[in-house]
Design an enzyme around this catalytic site. Structure first.
Site, PDB file in Angstrom:
ATOM      1  N   ALA A   1      -0.840   5.503   3.752  1.00  0.00           N
ATOM      2  CA  ALA A   1      -1.186   4.997   2.603  1.00  0.00           C
ATOM      3  C   ALA A   1      -2.351   6.046   2.286  1.00  0.00           C
ATOM      4  CB  ALA A   1      -0.316   4.093   2.015  1.00  0.00           C
TER       5      ALA A   1
ATOM      6  N   ARG B   1      -3.176  -0.779  10.809  1.00  0.00           N
ATOM      7  CA  ARG B   1      -2.878  -2.364  11.193  1.00  0.00           C
ATOM      8  C   ARG B   1      -2.077  -2.238  12.271  1.00  0.00           C
ATOM      9  NH1 ARG B   1       1.592  -3.320   6.336  1.00  0.00           N
ATOM     10  NH2 ARG B   1      -0.108  -1.508   5.006  1.00  0.00           N
ATOM     11  N   ASN B   2      -1.032  -1.243  12.709  1.00  0.00           N
ATOM     12  CA  ASN B   2      -0.209  -1.748  14.332  1.00  0.00           C
ATOM     13  C   ASN B   2      -1.944  -1.843  15.605  1.00  0.00           C
ATOM     14  OD1 ASN B   2       2.565  -2.356  14.116  1.00  0.00           O
ATOM     15  ND2 ASN B   2       2.058  -0.406  12.999  1.00  0.00           N
TER      16      ASN B   2
ATOM     17  N   ARG C   1       7.022  -8.124  -6.389  1.00  0.00           N
ATOM     18  CA  ARG C   1       7.513  -9.714  -6.799  1.00  0.00           C
ATOM     19  C   ARG C   1       6.485 -10.704  -7.231  1.00  0.00           C
ATOM     20  NH1 ARG C   1      11.620 -11.779  -3.368  1.00  0.00           N
ATOM     21  NH2 ARG C   1      11.032 -10.089  -1.333  1.00  0.00           N
TER      22      ARG C   1
ATOM     23  N   SER D   1       1.078  -1.144  -0.211  1.00  0.00           N
ATOM     24  CA  SER D   1      -0.544   0.013   0.082  1.00  0.00           C
ATOM     25  C   SER D   1       0.892   1.690   0.155  1.00  0.00           C
ATOM     26  CB  SER D   1      -0.739  -0.099   1.521  1.00  0.00           C
ATOM     27  OG  SER D   1       0.508  -0.066   2.436  1.00  0.00           O
ATOM     28  N   TRP D   2       1.943   1.363   0.959  1.00  0.00           N
ATOM     29  CA  TRP D   2       2.936   2.038   1.150  1.00  0.00           C
ATOM     30  C   TRP D   2       3.497   2.788  -0.473  1.00  0.00           C
ATOM     31  CZ3 TRP D   2       2.725   6.914   1.773  1.00  0.00           C
ATOM     32  CH2 TRP D   2       3.466   7.676   2.087  1.00  0.00           C
TER      33      TRP D   2
ATOM     34  N   ASP E   1       3.226  10.873  14.517  1.00  0.00           N
ATOM     35  CA  ASP E   1       3.143   9.022  13.255  1.00  0.00           C
ATOM     36  C   ASP E   1       2.782   8.669  15.016  1.00  0.00           C
ATOM     37  OD1 ASP E   1       3.454   7.343  11.787  1.00  0.00           O
ATOM     38  OD2 ASP E   1       5.938   7.055  11.435  1.00  0.00           O
TER      39      ASP E   1
ATOM     40  N   LYS F   1       6.964   3.443  17.432  1.00  0.00           N
ATOM     41  CA  LYS F   1       5.342   3.949  17.954  1.00  0.00           C
ATOM     42  C   LYS F   1       4.501   2.711  17.956  1.00  0.00           C
ATOM     43  CE  LYS F   1       5.063   4.409  13.210  1.00  0.00           C
ATOM     44  NZ  LYS F   1       3.953   3.760  11.891  1.00  0.00           N
TER      45      LYS F   1
END
Length: 333
Positions: free
Chosen positions: A140, A255-256, A31, A10-11, A244, A191
């Site tokens: 993102a 997601r974290n 990939r 995404s980023w 951040d 973070k």
């Protein structure tokens, strides 16, 4: 201008789009041949950045040599766990010239060595001054939709920092520079750990007061570590630190944070990544960050607790309890 973005998550895809809208010719390395075909046929990346159109100037390939041919700059956006492999490939196959500027978007600390990701690339490529890092409150999903954002580019060489500042700046994307490469990297890695704790607290039914406590005391942990290893304390109050930290602990895009919420319901890191199809960088950072903290004799109780819950199977309810029963002390010491 020709720029290579390595990593089509995404980023990486969002940054490729940003560069592409500036009429820069972007080679986006992925990939998966199937993902490459989808990006080139549909001008989108539905796997990681759905609903966002990629400019025609963004062309995907799964051939690394082709992606890097005649490139004038390289943007490295692989997951932190894949950084060593990519750095070794670039070095062993001599795919880039010795003076090509590189910027790292990944955030983390290498578990086996305790090195920052910039140090990993320097270890393999034998060069450090041309390598910059980018960090900040930059989800993102929002950068790709031109939602106003800001970031910081850190490099030891002012010319490299200015080069990437000019490369990335856009009407919706403000770019600052910093000489504190180490501090920016440590903030970016740490973070994510605090965001897992904040997400877990929400998942357990705690409120905004608890999240604010974890964010503030988490920032204190990060600041102590940054200063101990030689970074600048003010970096922790900037975009790579507090900025951040806020967005990663509070945003539904994080997601974290989302993994922390899932962790509170008993979902393991393996289960979460299998269903989300994304790497939880904070889960891996909390394996290496406590090691670094012990090396410099810095207390990081939140990072320690997150590590024990994620990797040692400690009951998550114990995390908050253990933090709350620690001996009372002055806020600043």
């Amino acid at each position: 201008m020709r720029v290579t973005v390595i990593g089509a998550g995404s980023w990486g895809s969002a940054i490729a789009r940003l560069l592409g809208t500036k009429d820069i010719n972007v080679k986006l390395w992925a990939r998966s041949p199937e993902l490459v075909a989808t990006i080139n046929e549909t001008h989108s990346n539905p796997n990681y950045l759905s609903g966002v159109a990629l400019p025609p100037s963004v062309v995907a390939t799964n051939e690394l040599a082709l992606a890097l041919a005649d490139t004038e700059a390289v943007v490295l956006a692989t997951p932190s766990a894949a950084v060593r492999e990519m750095a070794h490939t670039l070095a062993s196959q001599e795919l880039i010239s010795s003076d090509t500027p590189l910027v790292i978007l990944s955030k983390g600390i290498e578990y086996s060595t305790g090195l920052t990701l910039r140090e990993v690339y320097a270890d393999e490529l034998g060069s450090v001054d041309r390598i910059a890092v980018l960090s900040g409150p930059n989800h993102a999903e929002e950068v790709a939709r031109d939602i106003l954002s800001a970031t910081v580019i850190a490099a030891t060489d002012e010319l490299i920092a200015s080069f990437f500042q000019d490369l990335f700046v856009a009407p919706h994307f403000r770019v600052y520079t910093s000489p504190d490469v180490l501090g920016v990297q440590l903030c970016g890695a740490a973070k994510n750990i605090i965001a897992i704790a904040a997400g877990a607290a929400f998942g357990l039914g705690f409120g905004d007061n608890t999240a604010a406590m974890l964010m503030t005391r988490g920032l204190a942990e990060i600041s102590r570590l940054v200063e101990a290893v030689g970074g600048l304390p003010q970096t922790c109050m900037g975009l790579a630190g507090m900025g951040d930290l806020i967005v990663t602990c509070t945003s539904p895009h994080s997601r974290n944070r989302s993994f922390g919420v899932a962790l509170a319901s008993g979902i393991s890191i393996t289960e979460y990544e299998r269903t989300a199809h994304m790497v939880v960088e904070g889960a891996f950072a909390c394996r290496s960050m406590p090691q670094l903290a012990r090396k410099y004799e810095v207390e990081m109780p939140i990072a320690d607790q997150v590590h024990d819950v994620v990797w040692e199977g400690r009951p998550i309810e114990d995390m908050i309890t253990s933090l709350m029963v620690r001996p009372s002390k002055p806020e600043f010491y």
